[in-house]
Design an enzyme around this catalytic site. Structure first.
Site, PDB file in Angstrom:
ATOM      1  N   HIS A 172      38.602  29.743  51.530  1.00 44.51           N
ATOM      2  CA  HIS A 172      39.074  30.671  50.500  1.00 44.51           C
ATOM      3  C   HIS A 172      39.867  29.916  49.437  1.00 44.51           C
ATOM      4  O   HIS A 172      39.614  30.059  48.237  1.00 44.51           O
ATOM      5  CB  HIS A 172      39.940  31.753  51.158  1.00 44.51           C
ATOM      6  CG  HIS A 172      40.649  32.663  50.200  1.00 44.51           C
ATOM      7  ND1 HIS A 172      40.292  33.986  50.022  1.00 44.51           N
ATOM      8  CD2 HIS A 172      41.699  32.458  49.358  1.00 44.51           C
ATOM      9  CE1 HIS A 172      41.086  34.539  49.116  1.00 44.51           C
ATOM     10  NE2 HIS A 172      41.957  33.628  48.704  1.00 44.51           N
ATOM     11  N   GLU A 173      40.831  29.117  49.882  1.00 46.71           N
ATOM     12  CA  GLU A 173      41.696  28.417  48.924  1.00 46.71           C
ATOM     13  C   GLU A 173      40.916  27.413  48.087  1.00 46.71           C
ATOM     14  O   GLU A 173      41.102  27.323  46.870  1.00 46.71           O
ATOM     15  CB  GLU A 173      42.835  27.711  49.669  1.00 46.71           C
ATOM     16  CG  GLU A 173      43.806  28.650  50.364  1.00 46.71           C
ATOM     17  CD  GLU A 173      44.358  29.717  49.441  1.00 46.71           C
ATOM     18  OE1 GLU A 173      44.470  29.478  48.226  1.00 46.71           O
ATOM     19  OE2 GLU A 173      44.656  30.816  49.934  1.00 46.71           O
ATOM     20  N   HIS A 176      39.060  28.865  45.257  1.00 51.00           N
ATOM     21  CA  HIS A 176      39.830  29.075  44.022  1.00 51.00           C
ATOM     22  C   HIS A 176      39.650  27.875  43.091  1.00 51.00           C
ATOM     23  O   HIS A 176      39.625  28.020  41.867  1.00 51.00           O
ATOM     24  CB  HIS A 176      41.314  29.270  44.335  1.00 51.00           C
ATOM     25  CG  HIS A 176      41.663  30.657  44.786  1.00 51.00           C
ATOM     26  ND1 HIS A 176      41.306  31.783  44.075  1.00 51.00           N
ATOM     27  CD2 HIS A 176      42.337  31.098  45.878  1.00 51.00           C
ATOM     28  CE1 HIS A 176      41.758  32.864  44.722  1.00 51.00           C
ATOM     29  NE2 HIS A 176      42.377  32.476  45.808  1.00 51.00           N
ATOM     30  N   TYR A 187      43.293  35.571  36.618  1.00 48.48           N
ATOM     31  CA  TYR A 187      43.897  36.033  37.863  1.00 48.48           C
ATOM     32  C   TYR A 187      44.770  37.256  37.628  1.00 48.48           C
ATOM     33  O   TYR A 187      45.966  37.271  37.888  1.00 48.48           O
ATOM     34  CB  TYR A 187      44.700  34.885  38.486  1.00 48.48           C
ATOM     35  CG  TYR A 187      44.905  35.003  39.972  1.00 48.48           C
ATOM     36  CD1 TYR A 187      43.837  34.905  40.850  1.00 48.48           C
ATOM     37  CD2 TYR A 187      46.167  35.201  40.499  1.00 48.48           C
ATOM     38  CE1 TYR A 187      44.023  35.015  42.212  1.00 48.48           C
ATOM     39  CE2 TYR A 187      46.373  35.311  41.868  1.00 48.48           C
ATOM     40  CZ  TYR A 187      45.290  35.223  42.716  1.00 48.48           C
ATOM     41  OH  TYR A 187      45.483  35.318  44.071  1.00 48.48           O
ATOM     42  N   GLU A 196      39.685  36.696  43.655  1.00 48.35           N
ATOM     43  CA  GLU A 196      40.045  36.791  45.072  1.00 48.35           C
ATOM     44  C   GLU A 196      38.817  37.041  45.946  1.00 48.35           C
ATOM     45  O   GLU A 196      38.653  36.444  47.012  1.00 48.35           O
ATOM     46  CB  GLU A 196      41.052  37.923  45.281  1.00 48.35           C
ATOM     47  CG  GLU A 196      42.489  37.493  45.186  1.00 48.35           C
ATOM     48  CD  GLU A 196      42.808  36.366  46.153  1.00 48.35           C
ATOM     49  OE1 GLU A 196      42.480  36.478  47.344  1.00 48.35           O
ATOM     50  OE2 GLU A 196      43.363  35.362  45.703  1.00 48.35           O
ATOM     51  N   ASP A 269      51.364  42.216  42.606  1.00 47.17           N
ATOM     52  CA  ASP A 269      50.277  41.357  43.058  1.00 47.17           C
ATOM     53  C   ASP A 269      49.239  41.133  41.944  1.00 47.17           C
ATOM     54  O   ASP A 269      48.032  41.234  42.168  1.00 47.17           O
ATOM     55  CB  ASP A 269      49.626  41.967  44.314  1.00 47.17           C
ATOM     56  CG  ASP A 269      48.568  41.084  44.945  1.00 47.17           C
ATOM     57  OD1 ASP A 269      48.656  39.855  44.804  1.00 47.17           O
ATOM     58  OD2 ASP A 269      47.637  41.640  45.556  1.00 47.17           O
ATOM     59  N   HIS A 274      44.708  41.279  45.529  1.00 48.87           N
ATOM     60  CA  HIS A 274      44.359  41.184  46.952  1.00 48.87           C
ATOM     61  C   HIS A 274      44.016  42.546  47.549  1.00 48.87           C
ATOM     62  O   HIS A 274      43.708  42.641  48.731  1.00 48.87           O
ATOM     63  CB  HIS A 274      45.513  40.575  47.752  1.00 48.87           C
ATOM     64  CG  HIS A 274      45.772  39.139  47.430  1.00 48.87           C
ATOM     65  ND1 HIS A 274      46.626  38.738  46.429  1.00 48.87           N
ATOM     66  CD2 HIS A 274      45.264  37.999  47.959  1.00 48.87           C
ATOM     67  CE1 HIS A 274      46.653  37.419  46.367  1.00 48.87           C
ATOM     68  NE2 HIS A 274      45.841  36.942  47.281  1.00 48.87           N
TER      69      HIS A 274
END
Lengths: 372, 88
Positions: A172-173, A176, A187, A196, A269, A274
């Site tokens: 996932h990271e 990005h 974002y 996301e 957020d 998310h």
């Protein structure tokens, strides 16, 4: 062994070394390159000497050099200064510190998926070295991509544990980073939720690829291994059933919607990036399970083409992304089951795509099949 | 002095908010100077931050300012850690 040339044995621990060595001597590059890659991962220098293959084989290895990751894992020593001290370089023996090895393996699995499934060389497509720091901060409850490298906290042990423990979190990271080098989705708001979601989609794909799972075998969970024992939940997010991942006094209840009916408007957020990511997450799940087999093949390919095709605006909303996936499916597969699966999935999550597909003919006058 | 820290974002996307009143605490003077130092290092508007990075709102007696990982100053790290009580 030859039944899955697109998914080599790199992360398949059941293949014994002697078999790998004979595969590495095979004349077919489809077979010998992945085997050599695996052996090099395990013990680079020693293995190459043992193979002792000069000439053509040597040049094949050199040719494949761009197909290897260049990883460095650092130990931040519980400080918040990056990157920290070097703990394991590419090709080095495993550390005694498991988070170092988990990060190393997770970076490798991510590199592997992008290379084998989409011929993408690392995060930027140009062989970017992959760096990560573990043990960031004191009981730090997070992991993130800082624009240049991965950062992992240990978790506080009460709500979260070691963030290197979930391969889909690592995927996932790093995704990005892929988005940063491709569609550059802003974002915030819907483009942020898409940013996301793309990370969840490929994080899950990376885990499925590493485990060799089909869409029916996959758990479609994100962060299943980072929740501390005692937390009431199975994971942080569920792509199969958004909103059902956890319900716990300390964490609250999973707020993700699966469809536009549950879309959440919030200023927190970054506009709920998310939260509303549950909607495109579920759309991908529906496409992948409708098509069956391996998620990284057709469904993942359509999403990858959408992300990297250069047609998606950085401020794309859900409808624009849906149109782009439909167009990508049509471009690559024509007006077949892939295109139909994409249209149906977006319809099921309540995102309209009708204006979307330039060459859609809809001869029956009803472009979308009914629900279900 | 009333110090409120609200943390949003992060991989989990879960918001946490905690507050601390320095009144009557033996470390009140230390906390006050820490809060003012953290505030002076912060931004008047929320900085962009990084994907999945934590973003913080600091509210010190009604004065609000913002900061985001991984760019916290040492005072901000210490304050956030102290108030949220679970490590930044």
């Amino acid at each position: 062994m030859t039944n899955a040339p697109d998914r080599p044995a790199v992360f398949c621990p059941i293949v014994p070394p002697h078999l790998l060595e004979s595969l590495a001597r095979h004349e077919d590059p489809e077979i010998h390159l992945p085997a050599r890659y695996t052996l090099e991962l395990d013990a680079s220098h020693r293995t190459r000497r043992r193979l002792g293959a000069p000439g053509a084989a040597e040049s094949a290895v050199a040719e494949a050099a761009g197909d290897r990751p260049d990883r460095t894992i650092y130990d931040a020593g519980h400080q918040q200064t990056l990157p920290g001290t070097e703990a394991r370089a590419e090709g080095a023996r495993p550390s005694k510190d498991q988070p170092v090895n988990h990060a190393y393996d997770g970076l490798g699995a991510t590199f592997e998926l992008y290379l084998k499934a989409y011929r993408r060389h690392s995060i930027d497509g140009r062989g970017l070295p992959l760096n990560a720091s573990v043990h960031y901060g004191q009981g730090y409850n997070n992991a993130f991509w800082d624009g240049k490298q991965m950062v992992f906290g240990d978790g506080d042990g009460r709500i979260f544990q070691d963030f290197t423990g979930s391969i889909d979190v690592i995927g996932h990271e790093l995704t990005h980073g892929v988005t940063q080098y491709s569609a550059k989705l802003e974002y915030f708001g819907q483009s942020g939720a898409l940013n996301e979601s793309v990370s969840d989609v490929f994080g899950s794909i990376i885990k499925q690829h590493a485990l060799g799972q089909t869409v029916d075998q996959a758990d479609w969970l994100i962060g299943a291994d980072v929740l501390a024992p005692g937390i009431h939940g199975t994971a942080l997010r569920s792509m199969k059933a958004p909103g059902t991942a956890y319900d716990d006094p300390a964490l609250g209840k999973d707020p993700q919607p699966a469809t536009m009916d549950g879309y959440v408007t919030t200023s927190q957020d970054n506009g709920g990036v998310h939260i509303n990511s549950g909607i495109p997450n579920h759309a991908f799940y529906l496409v992948a399970t409708a098509l069956g087999g391996h998620s990284w093949e057709r469904a993942g390919r359509i999403w990858y083409d959408t992300l990297t095709g250069g047609q998606l605006a950085s401020d794309a909303d859900f409808a624009a992304f849906a149109r782009a996936t439909a167009a990508a499916a049509h471009t690559r597969y024509g007006d077949g089951e892939e295109h139909q699966a994409v249209l149906k999935a977006w319809s099921q999550v309540g995102v309209a795509v009708s204006a979307a597909v330039p060459r859609q003919t809809a001869p029956e006058g009803a472009p979308f099949p009914a629900q279900g | 002095m009333r110090i409120v820290v609200t943390r949003t974002g992060g991989f989990a996307g879960i918001t946490r908010r905690a507050e601390l009143d320095t009144t009557g605490r033996p470390d009140a003077a230390r906390l006050r100077s820490l809060a003012l130092a953290a505030l002076s290092d912060a931004w008047p508007d929320r900085p962009a931050g990084v994907p999945d990075g934590f973003s913080y709102e600091l509210d010190v007696d009604g004065v609000t300012a913002y900061c985001a990982d991984p760019e916290l100053s040492p005072s901000q790290q210490e304050l956030v850690s102290k108030v949220l009580g679970e490590g930044a």
